[in-house]
Design an enzyme around this catalytic site. Structure first.
Site, PDB file in Angstrom:
ATOM      1  N   GLU A  39       2.451  -7.828   8.493  1.00 36.87           N
ATOM      2  CA  GLU A  39       1.954  -6.250   8.869  1.00 36.87           C
ATOM      3  C   GLU A  39       3.044  -5.411   7.641  1.00 36.87           C
ATOM      4  OE1 GLU A  39       0.427  -4.481  10.602  1.00 36.87           O
ATOM      5  OE2 GLU A  39      -0.894  -5.997  10.584  1.00 36.87           O
ATOM      6  N   ARG A  41      -2.972  -8.436 -21.089  1.00 40.94           N
ATOM      7  CA  ARG A  41      -3.863  -7.520 -22.586  1.00 40.94           C
ATOM      8  C   ARG A  41      -3.510  -6.957 -22.796  1.00 40.94           C
ATOM      9  NH1 ARG A  41      -7.066  -4.191 -21.080  1.00 40.94           N
ATOM     10  NH2 ARG A  41      -8.617  -4.452 -22.649  1.00 40.94           N
ATOM     11  N   PRO A  78       0.785  -1.234  -0.306  1.00 39.03           N
ATOM     12  CA  PRO A  78      -0.375   0.175  -0.172  1.00 39.03           C
ATOM     13  C   PRO A  78       0.804   1.415  -0.208  1.00 39.03           C
ATOM     14  CG  PRO A  78      -0.944  -1.646   2.262  1.00 39.03           C
ATOM     15  CD  PRO A  78       0.828  -2.158   1.271  1.00 39.03           C
ATOM     16  N   ASP A  80     -10.987   0.655 -24.729  1.00 40.74           N
ATOM     17  CA  ASP A  80     -10.968   0.655 -23.961  1.00 40.74           C
ATOM     18  C   ASP A  80     -11.432   1.557 -22.662  1.00 40.74           C
ATOM     19  OD1 ASP A  80     -10.960  -1.650 -23.371  1.00 40.74           O
ATOM     20  OD2 ASP A  80      -9.166  -2.247 -22.962  1.00 40.74           O
TER      21      ASP A  80
HETATM   22  N1  ADE Z   1      -0.870  -5.087  -0.277  1.00 43.71           N
HETATM   23  C1  ADE Z   1      -1.520  -5.136   0.269  1.00 43.71           C
HETATM   24  N2  ADE Z   1      -2.097  -4.221   0.528  1.00 43.71           N
HETATM   25  C2  ADE Z   1      -1.941  -3.540  -1.045  1.00 43.71           C
HETATM   26  C3  ADE Z   1      -2.287  -2.319  -1.813  1.00 43.71           C
HETATM   27  N3  ADE Z   1      -3.081  -2.249  -1.952  1.00 43.71           N
HETATM   28  N4  ADE Z   1      -1.722  -2.380  -3.025  1.00 43.71           N
HETATM   29  C4  ADE Z   1      -0.708  -3.499  -3.335  1.00 43.71           C
HETATM   30  N5  ADE Z   1      -0.406  -4.156  -2.481  1.00 43.71           N
HETATM   31  C5  ADE Z   1      -1.051  -4.028  -1.487  1.00 43.71           C
END
Ligand code: ADE
Length: 257
Positions: A117, A156, A90, A171
């Site tokens: 984590e 793709r 994230p 697209d």
């Molecule tokens: N791992 C956990 N959440 C994630 C996300 N939103 N994007 C990429 N990897 C992740």
């Protein structure tokens, strides 16, 4: 293209990589996908890949050594140059159609799925990964689903993967706009008729209608995209009509950036 994936859960990939368009692309040799189990690179007989966080706190952290050994098995020192090694987390840069196009231009990609984590920061500090990507501002249980999202969006785009060459181009997002509405038979379904123009056979009028509806959807649902979209002079005229028709306030939106 060749894609290597390092993961603690290789079996999660079975469905998405063995069905439909990705399955066909693999069978046709347009993409080769290799799954590597990080546990196979653990240092102990219990195949431990995680440990408690220094400093305390909840959750477990992925150990650096199994990931490092896995990466060294996937890419020899001589192969490393120019190959993106992407950590899914994230904290990464946001994945978009632009990033998918950028990745599709590489002959090889390596994807590393984080879990728990997080991953020991020294995997980054040691320069083992060259990029970090997030698929959106939400937290998943691991990088596996994001890796599958990236594989799908990238594969793709590879030459010959989609049946009709125009479909990738037309697209959503390809020109930075949302897609126009689509209809198929019957022409009237449960009292709902298909827009007349689509039955007219007038290809120019159909193309104009589609562009206008793509602009309408983008304006109503994702006006933020208009700032970066490739807009012609005619698009701008249509947009100002739509702003009137829909009564939306576009103040400043098109001038920025
Ligand atoms: N791992 C956990 N959440 C994630 C996300 N939103 N994007 C990429 N990897 C992740």
């Amino acid at each position: 293209m060749r894609i290597d994936v390092l993961t603690l859960f290789p079996e999660m990939f079975t469905g998405p990589l063995t069905e439909s368009i990705i399955k066909r692309a693999r069978e046709q040799g347009r993409v080769e996908i290799h799954l590597w189990d990080i546990r196979d690179f653990a240092e102990d007989k219990h195949r431990i890949t995680d440990d408690y966080p220094f400093g305390g706190g909840a959750g477990m952290v992925m150990k650096a050594e199994p990931v490092a050994r896995g990466l060294e098995a996937v890419l020899s020192a001589g192969e490393r140059a120019g190959v993106p090694v992407i950590l899914l987390s994230p904290q990464g840069r946001l994945f978009t159609q632009e990033v998918a196009k950028e990745l599709a231009a590489h002959p090889r990609l390596v994807l590393v799925c984080g879990h728990y984590e997080g991953i020991d920061e020294r995997v980054r500090e040691a320069g083992l990964v060259t990029d970090e990507i997030s698929i959106g501002d939400y937290v998943l249980t691991g990088g596996e689903l994001p890796a599958m999202v990236i594989i799908d969006a990238v594969v793709r785009l590879l030459p010959g993967v989609l049946g009709a060459p125009a479909s990738a181009v037309e697209d959503s997002f390809y020109h930075g706009l949302l897609d126009y509405p689509h209809y198929t038979r019957p022409a009237v379904w449960r009292g709902l008729a298909v827009p007349e123009v689509l039955l007219s056979g007038n290809h120019q009028a159909i193309a104009r209608w589609r562009r206008k509806e793509a602009l309408r959807r983008t304006l109503l649902r994702r006006p933020d995209l208009l700032r970066r979209a490739e807009l012609s002079a005619e698009d701008r005229v249509i947009l100002s009509q739509l702003v009137q028709e829909e009564g939306v306030d576009l103040k400043g939106l098109l001038e920025e950036g």
